[in-house]
Motif scaffolding. Sequence first.
Motif, PDB file in Angstrom:
ATOM      1  N   GLN A   1       2.740 -28.737 -45.985  1.00 30.75           N
ATOM      2  CA  GLN A   1       1.846 -29.008 -45.394  1.00 30.75           C
ATOM      3  C   GLN A   1       0.501 -28.479 -45.755  1.00 30.75           C
ATOM      4  O   GLN A   1      -0.293 -28.947 -46.619  1.00 30.75           O
ATOM      5  CB  GLN A   1       1.404 -30.163 -44.732  1.00 30.75           C
ATOM      6  N   GLU A   2       0.798 -27.559 -44.974  1.00 30.95           N
ATOM      7  CA  GLU A   2      -1.056 -26.567 -45.142  1.00 30.95           C
ATOM      8  C   GLU A   2      -0.829 -26.003 -46.000  1.00 30.95           C
ATOM      9  O   GLU A   2      -1.980 -25.715 -46.781  1.00 30.95           O
ATOM     10  CB  GLU A   2      -0.594 -25.617 -43.518  1.00 30.95           C
TER      11      GLU A   2
ATOM     12  N   ASP B   1      -3.554 -24.290 -51.358  1.00 28.79           N
ATOM     13  CA  ASP B   1      -3.572 -23.638 -52.738  1.00 28.79           C
ATOM     14  C   ASP B   1      -4.632 -24.397 -53.028  1.00 28.79           C
ATOM     15  O   ASP B   1      -5.526 -23.793 -53.812  1.00 28.79           O
ATOM     16  CB  ASP B   1      -2.141 -23.904 -52.995  1.00 28.79           C
ATOM     17  N   TYR B   2      -4.734 -25.256 -52.898  1.00 30.73           N
ATOM     18  CA  TYR B   2      -5.908 -26.349 -53.453  1.00 30.73           C
ATOM     19  C   TYR B   2      -7.582 -25.493 -53.003  1.00 30.73           C
ATOM     20  O   TYR B   2      -8.095 -25.524 -53.861  1.00 30.73           O
ATOM     21  CB  TYR B   2      -6.454 -27.491 -52.953  1.00 30.73           C
ATOM     22  N   LEU B   3      -7.360 -25.244 -51.948  1.00 28.90           N
ATOM     23  CA  LEU B   3      -9.283 -24.536 -51.297  1.00 28.90           C
ATOM     24  C   LEU B   3      -8.914 -22.898 -52.404  1.00 28.90           C
ATOM     25  O   LEU B   3     -10.052 -22.797 -52.226  1.00 28.90           O
ATOM     26  CB  LEU B   3      -8.668 -24.052 -49.566  1.00 28.90           C
ATOM     27  N   ILE B   4      -8.106 -22.253 -52.661  1.00 31.31           N
ATOM     28  CA  ILE B   4      -7.933 -21.225 -53.004  1.00 31.31           C
ATOM     29  C   ILE B   4      -8.661 -21.633 -54.618  1.00 31.31           C
ATOM     30  O   ILE B   4      -9.444 -21.101 -55.211  1.00 31.31           O
ATOM     31  CB  ILE B   4      -6.768 -20.205 -52.700  1.00 31.31           C
TER      32      ILE B   4
ATOM     33  N   ILE C   1      -9.857 -27.009 -39.657  1.00 30.99           N
ATOM     34  CA  ILE C   1     -11.032 -28.075 -40.330  1.00 30.99           C
ATOM     35  C   ILE C   1     -10.680 -29.457 -40.824  1.00 30.99           C
ATOM     36  O   ILE C   1     -10.188 -30.050 -40.868  1.00 30.99           O
ATOM     37  CB  ILE C   1     -12.284 -28.110 -40.287  1.00 30.99           C
ATOM     38  N   LEU C   2     -10.007 -28.835 -42.337  1.00 32.55           N
ATOM     39  CA  LEU C   2      -9.412 -30.019 -42.790  1.00 32.55           C
ATOM     40  C   LEU C   2      -7.842 -30.765 -42.604  1.00 32.55           C
ATOM     41  O   LEU C   2      -7.737 -31.722 -42.599  1.00 32.55           O
ATOM     42  CB  LEU C   2      -8.715 -29.155 -44.461  1.00 32.55           C
ATOM     43  N   MET C   3      -7.069 -29.725 -42.112  1.00 32.27           N
ATOM     44  CA  MET C   3      -5.387 -30.584 -41.883  1.00 32.27           C
ATOM     45  C   MET C   3      -6.203 -31.499 -40.027  1.00 32.27           C
ATOM     46  O   MET C   3      -5.291 -32.538 -40.111  1.00 32.27           O
ATOM     47  CB  MET C   3      -4.840 -28.733 -40.861  1.00 32.27           C
TER      48      MET C   3
END
Lengths: 420, 420
Positions: free
Chosen positions: A17-18, A23-26, A341-343
């Motif tokens: 999940q993390e 991957d999205y943020l990168i 923060i996103l998590m």
Amino acid sequence: MALTKKPVTGMKDILPQEMQIRDYLIGLIKETYKSFGFTPIETPVVENLPNLTSKQGGDNEKLIFKIMKRGEKFNLQTATCEEDLADSGLRYDLTVPLVRYYSNHVNELPKPFKALQIGPVFRADRPQKGRFRQFYQCDIDILGEAGNLAEIELILATTTLLGKIGFEGFTVHINDRRILKAMAAYSGFPEDSYDKVFIILDKMDKIGMDGVAAELVESGFAQESVDKYLSLFEALKTQEDGISYLGEALKDVMEPGAAENLSEIVNSVRTTSTTPFNLKFDPTLVRGMSYYTGTIFEIEIAGLGCSAGGGGRYDEMVGKFTNMKTPACGFSIGFERIITILMDQGFQVPGAANKKAYLLEKNMPTDRMCEIMKEAQAEREQGTPVLIAVMAKNKKFQKEQLTAEGYTEFKEFYVKPLGE
Amino acid sequence: MALTKKPVTGMKDILPQEMQIRDYLIGLIKETYKSFGFTPIETPVVENLPNLTSKQGGDNEKLIFKIMKRGEKFNLQTATCEEDLADSGLRYDLTVPLVRYYSNHVNELPKPFKALQIGPVFRADRPQKGRFRQFYQCDIDILGEAGNLAEIELILATTTLLGKIGFEGFTVHINDRRILKAMAAYSGFPEDSYDKVFIILDKMDKIGMDGVAAELVESGFAQESVDKYLSLFEALKTQEDGISYLGEALKDVMEPGAAENLSEIVNSVRTTSTTPFNLKFDPTLVRGMSYYTGTIFEIEIAGLGCSAGGGGRYDEMVGKFTNMKTPACGFSIGFERIITILMDQGFQVPGAANKKAYLLEKNMPTDRMCEIMKEAQAEREQGTPVLIAVMAKNKKFQKEQLTAEGYTEFKEFYVKPLGE
């Protein structure tokens, strides 16, 4: 013998999940920074020990994971200290390796060189909640650009990224080490103790102005200097344009052009930015690392109570490797903090839904299985991720787990199809 | 003092051009493998030393970069050997960390668990051309799936990826450790020397069948066994369906179902694959690692003369961590080898063109600079990467370097615009 299941002390496994969010943020980081002309590069995680212990890293140099020499070079008999047994170490940041990289390849790289680095760094810190001994840093740096075009682009790129991530109401605090120094000089602090003054000043957001004053006096600084220092901060409170005010008030002790330079950066960013955020001159902003020589900045996200990144100009560091002075300026976002923060927000990765799972009853005959796999291949080619798995005894639990993994659609296949 | 510009011995800096291809390949890998239901995960690059030295890693265990203990735990006085001074090491592959990860989080992960890992591993190998001490591996593994659905999916996913990269005419060699063993048993080699036999057999592609025979005899094996062994390979040459032939010929010494199982995998892959490639039963395929228990495979790309990846089933390894037997099967592509091939081919990353560079004459007034930056911001928002750089004295050289970086369009801005 059963082996150790846990990761090494202070490091962590990244669960699916993390990982999806990382991957999205990168991806978003690379896309955004590339649009500003930054070029991804990579350096080894292992670095020469002398480079890591050259006093560029401040306190981080106490936290190095050292790597042992190997073969004949490892000699326990003749070793008298740690240093005799180690020849390299894990990098504690991305700045030292970047500067080494640039120095090594300067003739192959464009000038100015705009570098993007994302990768793990290592610090043998005391383990504590939310802080790990391996963590990612994400830096952009502009090497070979002396003008404030560098600062402006760094701030625009970083704030554009933060906006794309979805942050609102964040502030970029900005200051200049030369203004910090001028304020200390004006107040009469001895030049060789500026760093000590700044370490105390850095606590302003925690202990307030009175706290700073008290600690300065306790540390043995003259009451007169402390009073003069504080009166400057007091005066700034009522100033619309603090930078110009200081430029005028401290003109006898400030490096010429420093205030004008900072004003230009602030005005240019405000004029050109398309992302809403506050850009705030903050005369109490210090930034820990002693290698900064000019502009410094730090990001504050509202309600977070801590920095989400920072950076500044470090014009002297490349010269330590090359003996050739090269201006440099960088901005680092707090990658792990942003992930946290996103998590915590339960962030959902856009477009991550629409995954299908095919569940096959046990002992599916080969020819039927091939048909099912062909169906899956066709769906995959159309862009739908398809998982094929053998149906578990507890199908309900299996589906729950897959739902948590983002699977939204299930198709079940039985050895004897319904109706037969 | 000038610092060391070179990376540590045997490791390398990734220059922008290569980095672009690496990023592209990683993106393609993630997209493709995710479409097959694989989930990206990440483990620390540092691993517990006992896990790395548990005999799972074969010769790689001799190549570990060991990390020194820190603080009070580091005691030179009482240390009598290397092991007393080290507590962890850099991982030499992604399989050991994966198995530890799975064992640690088994209750949080779906069953079967399909993992995708891409990341650096480390081996203190003798430095040589094209081989580095830090290099990327890229593994997919299916844990908790005993049936050959695992093998079929792994081969389909890997070959789909290779097709997407643009490879044509590649071959997946396939074998089963149980068939290998049955051939050795049939020939009368003593069971405790199978590994020795296989190490020699593995040289078949280099020294040929006569070479293998000679080396087996030299190593002290009975001439009768060697003759019998060779006659099997001779007989296979004339067989259309080697697997069925061996299944029949070796039925008294082979684990029941092993040949049928391999046939089923081969037939299913041939029926369902949408990527053209050869799937070839190869009774000489050995794969070095002793942890393999069943199917093994290896990729050969035509004209390359070496493996571009491989893998197999390793059903015993998870049990070493958990004491709970868990079937496992994985496929690793030769990430660095593929990068080398693409670099040598002058591979152009699709869609990487169309980058613009704005070149600004020196000392551009702030208000004009802001206008130019606004123009750049607008282009970036439309999806065009725009680099803004101050014009170099040698503008021609600057443009050449930027062209090499992929910039195709240049726009020049002067302090006094033309015509004014």
